[in-house]
Design a protein around this motif. Structure first.
Motif, PDB file in Angstrom:
ATOM      1  N   ASP A  15     -29.576  24.929 -10.499  1.00 19.80           N
ATOM      2  CA  ASP A  15     -30.748  24.761  -9.631  1.00 19.80           C
ATOM      3  C   ASP A  15     -30.922  25.956  -8.699  1.00 19.80           C
ATOM      4  O   ASP A  15     -32.056  26.402  -8.475  1.00 19.80           O
ATOM      5  N   ALA A  18     -32.360  28.764 -10.757  1.00 17.04           N
ATOM      6  CA  ALA A  18     -33.764  28.499 -11.085  1.00 17.04           C
ATOM      7  C   ALA A  18     -34.668  28.745  -9.876  1.00 17.04           C
ATOM      8  O   ALA A  18     -35.728  29.373  -9.995  1.00 17.04           O
ATOM      9  N   CYS A  47     -28.577  27.580 -19.065  1.00 17.51           N
ATOM     10  CA  CYS A  47     -29.517  26.527 -18.673  1.00 17.51           C
ATOM     11  C   CYS A  47     -30.930  26.873 -19.169  1.00 17.51           C
ATOM     12  O   CYS A  47     -31.519  27.878 -18.782  1.00 17.51           O
ATOM     13  N   TYR A  49     -33.709  25.435 -18.419  1.00 13.90           N
ATOM     14  CA  TYR A  49     -34.683  25.410 -17.325  1.00 13.90           C
ATOM     15  C   TYR A  49     -34.744  26.756 -16.609  1.00 13.90           C
ATOM     16  O   TYR A  49     -35.822  27.233 -16.258  1.00 13.90           O
ATOM     17  N   GLN A  53     -38.020  29.241 -16.390  1.00 15.50           N
ATOM     18  CA  GLN A  53     -38.536  29.795 -15.137  1.00 15.50           C
ATOM     19  C   GLN A  53     -38.598  31.321 -15.182  1.00 15.50           C
ATOM     20  O   GLN A  53     -39.485  31.927 -14.583  1.00 15.50           O
TER      21      GLN A  53
END
Length: 132
Positions: A15, A18, A47, A49, A53
């Motif tokens: 996270d 990202a 990851c 994600y 991004q």
């Protein structure tokens, strides 16, 4: 500010990485070192994600140089969700196949080797880069 975000791009937390990628786009950070790290993350981050991004951030930054376009094309060939996002990015950037010189993939490999030397030892990105 840019140096702090660059450090967060190497965080072990998905996270955090990202959100750092998103911040690069919001702040419009276009320095070569930052772009090189983003390209590294696009190919090597574990990851999906974060990689998604990265594609969106490169699009927001409006980067159409040959290395970025080549990275989008490689992602597009891989298939899956990232491929469709790369296709959208290329469409938004209105890139034609003629914009990609044949030397782009060689330069992309050189940039990855430089980026691997910039990643702090022990970071997820450094481990992934050195394992390839």
């Amino acid at each position: 500010m840019g140096k702090y975000i660059l450090r967060v791009l190497f965080s072990e937390n998905d996270d955090c990485r990202a959100h750092a990628v998103i911040s690069v786009g919001v702040l419009g950070l276009k320095k070569d070192r930052t772009i090189n790290v983003l390209l590294d993350l696009l190919e090597l981050d574990p990851c999906e994600y974060v990689r998604l991004q990265v594609i969106r951030t490169l699009t927001v930054l409006g980067l159409t140089n040959s290395i970025v376009i080549c990275a989008h094309r490689e992602t597009e060939r891989a298939g899956g969700l990232l491929a469709s996002e790369a296709t959208k990015a290329l469409r938004v950037l209105k890139v034609s196949a003629s914009k990609i010189p044949s030397r782009a993939s060689t330069r992309l490999r050189k940039m990855r080797s430089v980026a691997s030397s910039l990643a702090p030892a022990g970071s997820p990105t450094h481990r992934t880069i050195t394992e390839v």
